[in-house]
Motif scaffolding. Structure first.
Motif, PDB file in Angstrom:
ATOM      1  N   THR A  14      69.295  59.113  35.119  1.00 41.00           N
ATOM      2  CA  THR A  14      68.702  60.437  35.297  1.00 41.00           C
ATOM      3  C   THR A  14      67.526  60.385  36.276  1.00 41.00           C
ATOM      4  O   THR A  14      67.262  61.365  36.966  1.00 41.00           O
ATOM      5  N   ALA A  15      66.837  59.238  36.350  1.00 35.78           N
ATOM      6  CA  ALA A  15      65.742  59.117  37.317  1.00 35.78           C
ATOM      7  C   ALA A  15      66.279  59.175  38.742  1.00 35.78           C
ATOM      8  O   ALA A  15      65.668  59.788  39.620  1.00 35.78           O
ATOM      9  N   GLY A  74      67.167  62.677  39.427  1.00 37.70           N
ATOM     10  CA  GLY A  74      65.920  63.424  39.584  1.00 37.70           C
ATOM     11  C   GLY A  74      65.305  63.229  40.957  1.00 37.70           C
ATOM     12  O   GLY A  74      64.812  64.183  41.565  1.00 37.70           O
ATOM     13  N   LEU A  75      65.332  61.996  41.459  1.00 38.60           N
ATOM     14  CA  LEU A  75      64.816  61.749  42.805  1.00 38.60           C
ATOM     15  C   LEU A  75      65.646  62.484  43.855  1.00 38.60           C
ATOM     16  O   LEU A  75      65.103  63.010  44.830  1.00 38.60           O
ATOM     17  N   GLY A  76      66.958  62.513  43.654  1.00 41.28           N
ATOM     18  CA  GLY A  76      67.815  63.263  44.573  1.00 41.28           C
ATOM     19  C   GLY A  76      67.517  64.748  44.545  1.00 41.28           C
ATOM     20  O   GLY A  76      67.430  65.400  45.589  1.00 41.28           O
ATOM     21  N   VAL A 114      61.563  66.698  39.371  1.00 41.22           N
ATOM     22  CA  VAL A 114      60.396  66.038  38.786  1.00 41.22           C
ATOM     23  C   VAL A 114      60.598  65.844  37.290  1.00 41.22           C
ATOM     24  O   VAL A 114      60.318  64.773  36.737  1.00 41.22           O
ATOM     25  N   ILE A 115      61.132  66.861  36.620  1.00 42.35           N
ATOM     26  CA  ILE A 115      61.362  66.774  35.179  1.00 42.35           C
ATOM     27  C   ILE A 115      62.384  65.684  34.860  1.00 42.35           C
ATOM     28  O   ILE A 115      62.208  64.897  33.931  1.00 42.35           O
ATOM     29  N   GLY A 136      60.858  62.680  32.948  1.00 39.67           N
ATOM     30  CA  GLY A 136      61.138  63.087  31.579  1.00 39.67           C
ATOM     31  C   GLY A 136      60.419  64.368  31.208  1.00 39.67           C
ATOM     32  O   GLY A 136      59.399  64.730  31.801  1.00 39.67           O
ATOM     33  N   ILE A 137      60.941  65.040  30.192  1.00 35.23           N
ATOM     34  CA  ILE A 137      60.394  66.332  29.780  1.00 35.23           C
ATOM     35  C   ILE A 137      58.999  66.173  29.183  1.00 35.23           C
ATOM     36  O   ILE A 137      58.069  66.904  29.527  1.00 35.23           O
TER      37      ILE A 137
END
Length: 133
Positions: free
Chosen positions: A3-4, A7-9, A42-43, A47-48
């Motif tokens: 997920t990181a 998220g960066l994408g 960013v989330i 992470g939330i």
């Protein structure tokens, strides 16, 4: 893919769409898509829980409010005012990351040479010292 990584994408696409929206004379659709992708990226990256802690930290609250107001102005059709408020909010929110970003840019092969020049280093506030590592 984690997920990181996703998220960066998403964050990268958010910055790209925002840049494209600015280049195309503040197109509110592209700016809104860029904002949504950036925030969701960013989330997903940190992470939330960490995102809520970051955005609700008392020292970042002014930046969070400013970014939120700017996003609202972009959505209702005032993209220039919205982007100005978002830029101010982003500077407040992410000001703690500038030293880390500066060190990263200085170590980049081609661009790093430019940022290691004495004039640029003094402009960035290093006054002839090496950047903190």
């Amino acid at each position: 893919m984690s997920t990181a990584g996703i998220g960066l994408g998403l964050t990268g696409f958010g910055v790209f769409f925002s840049f494209l929206g600015i280049i195309l004379f503040f197109d509110k659709g592209l700016l809104a898509i860029g904002n949504i992708l950036f925030i969701s990226g960013v989330i997903m990256t940190i992470g939330i829980k960490s995102s809520l802690q970051f955005f609700m930290k008392p020292s970042n609250f002014k930046g969070t409010i400013s970014f939120g107001i700017g996003f609202f102005f972009v959505i209702i059709g005032w993209p220039v005012i919205g982007m100005a408020a978002e830029a101010y909010g982003s500077l407040i929110l992410f000001s703690g990351f500038w030293p880390t970003l500066s060190v990263f840019v200085q170590k980049t092969p081609v661009i790093g040479w430019v940022f290691q020049q004495p004039f640029i280093r003094s402009f960035l506030g290093y006054r002839g010292k090496r950047a903190p590592v």
